[in-house]
Design an enzyme around this catalytic site. Structure first.
Site, PDB file in Angstrom:
ATOM      1  N   SER A 140       0.864  -1.195   0.000  1.00  0.00           N
ATOM      2  CA  SER A 140       0.000   0.000   0.000  1.00  0.00           C
ATOM      3  C   SER A 140       0.895   1.237   0.000  1.00  0.00           C
ATOM      4  O   SER A 140       2.091   1.135   0.339  1.00  0.00           O
ATOM      5  CB  SER A 140      -0.859  -0.002   1.274  1.00  0.00           C
ATOM      6  OG  SER A 140      -1.496   1.241   1.476  1.00  0.00           O
ATOM      7  N   TYR A 153      -2.207  -0.396  10.948  1.00  0.00           N
ATOM      8  CA  TYR A 153      -2.326  -0.820   9.538  1.00  0.00           C
ATOM      9  C   TYR A 153      -1.054  -0.446   8.764  1.00  0.00           C
ATOM     10  O   TYR A 153      -0.504  -1.275   8.035  1.00  0.00           O
ATOM     11  CB  TYR A 153      -3.563  -0.159   8.913  1.00  0.00           C
ATOM     12  CG  TYR A 153      -3.736  -0.446   7.436  1.00  0.00           C
ATOM     13  CD1 TYR A 153      -4.264  -1.652   6.988  1.00  0.00           C
ATOM     14  CD2 TYR A 153      -3.355   0.504   6.487  1.00  0.00           C
ATOM     15  CE1 TYR A 153      -4.413  -1.900   5.639  1.00  0.00           C
ATOM     16  CE2 TYR A 153      -3.509   0.264   5.137  1.00  0.00           C
ATOM     17  CZ  TYR A 153      -4.040  -0.937   4.706  1.00  0.00           C
ATOM     18  OH  TYR A 153      -4.183  -1.191   3.364  1.00  0.00           O
ATOM     19  N   LYS A 157       1.730  -2.822   6.788  1.00  0.00           N
ATOM     20  CA  LYS A 157       2.087  -2.742   5.359  1.00  0.00           C
ATOM     21  C   LYS A 157       3.585  -2.473   5.177  1.00  0.00           C
ATOM     22  O   LYS A 157       4.176  -2.920   4.198  1.00  0.00           O
ATOM     23  CB  LYS A 157       1.227  -1.685   4.652  1.00  0.00           C
ATOM     24  CG  LYS A 157      -0.243  -2.090   4.534  1.00  0.00           C
ATOM     25  CD  LYS A 157      -0.431  -3.382   3.714  1.00  0.00           C
ATOM     26  CE  LYS A 157      -1.877  -3.781   3.549  1.00  0.00           C
ATOM     27  NZ  LYS A 157      -2.055  -5.032   2.789  1.00  0.00           N
TER      28      LYS A 157
HETATM   29  N1  LIG Z   1      -8.830  -0.176  -1.032  1.00  0.00           N
HETATM   30  C1  LIG Z   1      -7.711   0.551  -0.988  1.00  0.00           C
HETATM   31  O1  LIG Z   1      -7.735   1.785  -1.184  1.00  0.00           O
HETATM   32  C2  LIG Z   1      -6.391  -0.112  -0.714  1.00  0.00           C
HETATM   33  C3  LIG Z   1      -5.245   0.695  -0.764  1.00  0.00           C
HETATM   34  C4  LIG Z   1      -4.011   0.115  -0.529  1.00  0.00           C
HETATM   35  C5  LIG Z   1      -3.898  -1.227  -0.266  1.00  0.00           C
HETATM   36  N2  LIG Z   1      -5.019  -1.995  -0.215  1.00  0.00           N
HETATM   37  C6  LIG Z   1      -4.826  -3.417   0.090  1.00  0.00           C
HETATM   38  O2  LIG Z   1      -5.381  -4.201  -0.955  1.00  0.00           O
HETATM   39  C7  LIG Z   1      -5.898  -5.427  -0.418  1.00  0.00           C
HETATM   40  C8  LIG Z   1      -7.355  -5.568  -0.809  1.00  0.00           C
HETATM   41  O3  LIG Z   1      -8.070  -4.455  -0.295  1.00  0.00           O
HETATM   42  P1  LIG Z   1      -9.620  -4.185  -0.640  1.00  0.00           P
HETATM   43  O4  LIG Z   1      -9.788  -2.723  -0.639  1.00  0.00           O
HETATM   44  O5  LIG Z   1     -10.039  -4.982  -1.822  1.00  0.00           O
HETATM   45  O6  LIG Z   1     -10.298  -4.782   0.684  1.00  0.00           O
HETATM   46  P2  LIG Z   1     -11.815  -5.270   0.900  1.00  0.00           P
HETATM   47  O7  LIG Z   1     -12.054  -5.238   2.362  1.00  0.00           O
HETATM   48  O8  LIG Z   1     -12.721  -4.486   0.024  1.00  0.00           O
HETATM   49  O9  LIG Z   1     -11.792  -6.779   0.392  1.00  0.00           O
HETATM   50  C9  LIG Z   1     -10.944  -7.700   1.052  1.00  0.00           C
HETATM   51  C10 LIG Z   1     -11.371  -9.129   0.792  1.00  0.00           C
HETATM   52  O10 LIG Z   1     -10.519  -9.936   1.620  1.00  0.00           O
HETATM   53  C11 LIG Z   1     -11.340 -10.846   2.376  1.00  0.00           C
HETATM   54  N3  LIG Z   1     -10.697 -11.136   3.657  1.00  0.00           N
HETATM   55  C12 LIG Z   1     -10.643 -10.338   4.763  1.00  0.00           C
HETATM   56  N4  LIG Z   1     -10.030 -10.983   5.761  1.00  0.00           N
HETATM   57  C13 LIG Z   1      -9.695 -12.214   5.307  1.00  0.00           C
HETATM   58  C14 LIG Z   1      -9.053 -13.330   5.883  1.00  0.00           C
HETATM   59  N5  LIG Z   1      -8.648 -13.335   7.159  1.00  0.00           N
HETATM   60  N6  LIG Z   1      -8.853 -14.422   5.113  1.00  0.00           N
HETATM   61  C15 LIG Z   1      -9.278 -14.447   3.835  1.00  0.00           C
HETATM   62  N7  LIG Z   1      -9.909 -13.431   3.235  1.00  0.00           N
HETATM   63  C16 LIG Z   1     -10.107 -12.319   3.955  1.00  0.00           C
HETATM   64  C17 LIG Z   1     -12.684 -10.123   2.542  1.00  0.00           C
HETATM   65  O11 LIG Z   1     -13.729 -11.041   2.838  1.00  0.00           O
HETATM   66  C18 LIG Z   1     -12.825  -9.407   1.205  1.00  0.00           C
HETATM   67  O12 LIG Z   1     -13.459 -10.220   0.232  1.00  0.00           O
HETATM   68  C19 LIG Z   1      -5.669  -5.343   1.093  1.00  0.00           C
HETATM   69  O13 LIG Z   1      -4.482  -6.018   1.437  1.00  0.00           O
HETATM   70  C20 LIG Z   1      -5.524  -3.853   1.353  1.00  0.00           C
HETATM   71  O14 LIG Z   1      -4.779  -3.593   2.513  1.00  0.00           O
HETATM   72  C21 LIG Z   1      -6.261  -1.466  -0.438  1.00  0.00           C
HETATM   73  C1  LIG Z   2      -6.264   1.577   2.571  1.00  0.00           C
HETATM   74  C2  LIG Z   2      -4.914   1.978   2.210  1.00  0.00           C
HETATM   75  O1  LIG Z   2      -4.004   1.205   2.234  1.00  0.00           O
HETATM   76  C3  LIG Z   2      -4.656   3.372   1.824  1.00  0.00           C
HETATM   77  C4  LIG Z   2      -4.341   4.189   3.014  1.00  0.00           C
HETATM   78  O2  LIG Z   2      -5.717   3.898   1.111  1.00  0.00           O
END
Ligand SMILES: NC(=O)c1ccc[n+]([C@@H]2O[C@H](COP(=O)([O-])OP(=O)(O)OC[C@H]3O[C@@H](n4cnc5c(N)ncnc54)[C@H](O)[C@@H]3O)[C@@H](O)[C@H]2O)c1
Ligand SMILES: CC(=O)[C@H](C)O
Length: 257
Positions: A140, A153, A157
């Site tokens: 992230s 968090y 990361k």
């Molecule tokens: N959304 C953002 O802006 C963003 C930004 C940076 C990084 N990320 C990273 O990208 C990845 C996906 O994020 P997202 O926004 O799609 O999240 P989200 O919460 O929308 O979806 C996450 C998925 O992971 C599943 N999940 C949660 N805990 C779990 C577990 N213990 N075992 C198995 N599955 C599990 C959930 O059921 C869901 O389907 C994450 O690692 C997040 O930290 C997201």
């Molecule tokens: C959810 C995430 O990792 C960033 C801060 O948007």
């Protein structure tokens, strides 16, 4: 030659689902995995309707046994694992002075232990196959910068970025590359929750915290799952064969490195 197999954790929804869709379109056989059995079944059916070769596995990435069982499932169904994506992750919005052991345990078990276990399970199988492989982690912007009320968090990361480097060093001799994608701000359910929780500490109205985080994006908009998936497509393809140990920003220009 048989089609390659990609395993994506947390792929019932959000960025993981978008990544799985892109890799399916690229011709991978797909193993979807998630802790949410109901949503996973819905997503698997959607992939089948779209004509993709897909299988699904319900598991908790924080559990080592589940991660090894996921790889065993992929091998039982499709015979191999070529790409393993440690995508699942969770957030926790709270000031650092309120953090207690269960909060640390929850975030680190899902975001960090998962990467250790997923890497162990995938690498064991890839070494057996002897044809290399690609392990790809969800990092992230929070793996490069640290934000208020997201301290645990962000620390998790940063740990993912560190593990990406160590795993790359240990696995290069087996022709296994390890890289990470670093999204910025995407309107998934994770950000719905962050936006709501941030409101408690910042006094923001619904949507305002998301707006604040998005306002500094050089390319002028929050990202979509497709923006992330298009980059992960590269990391999963032979075009990235000469890259390892990198955690690359795919954020529209929030954090410049
Ligand atoms: N959304 C953002 O802006 C963003 C930004 C940076 C990084 N990320 C990273 O990208 C990845 C996906 O994020 P997202 O926004 O799609 O999240 P989200 O919460 O929308 O979806 C996450 C998925 O992971 C599943 N999940 C949660 N805990 C779990 C577990 N213990 N075992 C198995 N599955 C599990 C959930 O059921 C869901 O389907 C994450 O690692 C997040 O930290 C997201
Ligand atoms: C959810 C995430 O990792 C960033 C801060 O948007």
């Amino acid at each position: 030659m048989s089609k390659k197999v990609a395993v994506i954790t947390g792929s019932a929804d959000g960025l993981g689902k978008g990544i799985a869709e892109r890799l399916a379109a690229d011709g991978f056989r797909i193993v979807l995995s998630d802790i949410d059995a109901g949503q996973l079944a819905v997503t698997e059916q959607e992939f089948k309707r779209n004509g993709h070769e897909v299988s699904s596995f319900v598991g908790n990435v924080a559990r080592r046994d589940d991660q090894f069982a996921l790889v065993a499932h992929a091998v039982a169904v499709f015979g191999q694992v070529d790409v393993f994506i440690n995508n699942a992750g969770i957030e926790d919005v709270m000031p650092l002075d309120t953090v207690r052991e269960p909060d640390l345990e929850k975030v680190f078990s899902v975001n960090v232990y998962s990467v250790v276990y997923g890497t162990q399970a995938a690498a064991e199988q890839m070494k057996k196959q002897g044809t290399g492989g690609k392990i790809i982690n969800a990092c992230s912007i929070a793996g490069h910068e640290s934000y208020e009320f997201l301290g645990v968090y962000c620390a998790s990361k940063h740990a993912v970025r560190s593990l990406t480097q160590s795993a790359a060093k240990e696995l290069a001799r087996h022709k296994i590359t390890v890289n990470a994608y670093c999204p910025g701000v995407a309107a998934t359910k994770m950000w719905d929750r962050i936006d709501e929780e941030m409101g408690k500490y910042l006094g923001t109205k619904p949507g305002e915290a998301f707006e604040r985080f998005s306002s500094g994006i050089l390319l002028g908009r929050p990202q979509t799952a497709k923006d992330v998936a298009d980059f992960v497509h590269y990391l999963a393809s032979p075009d990235s064969d000469y890259m390892t140990g990198q955690s690359i920003m795919i954020d529209g220009g929030i954090v410049l490195r």
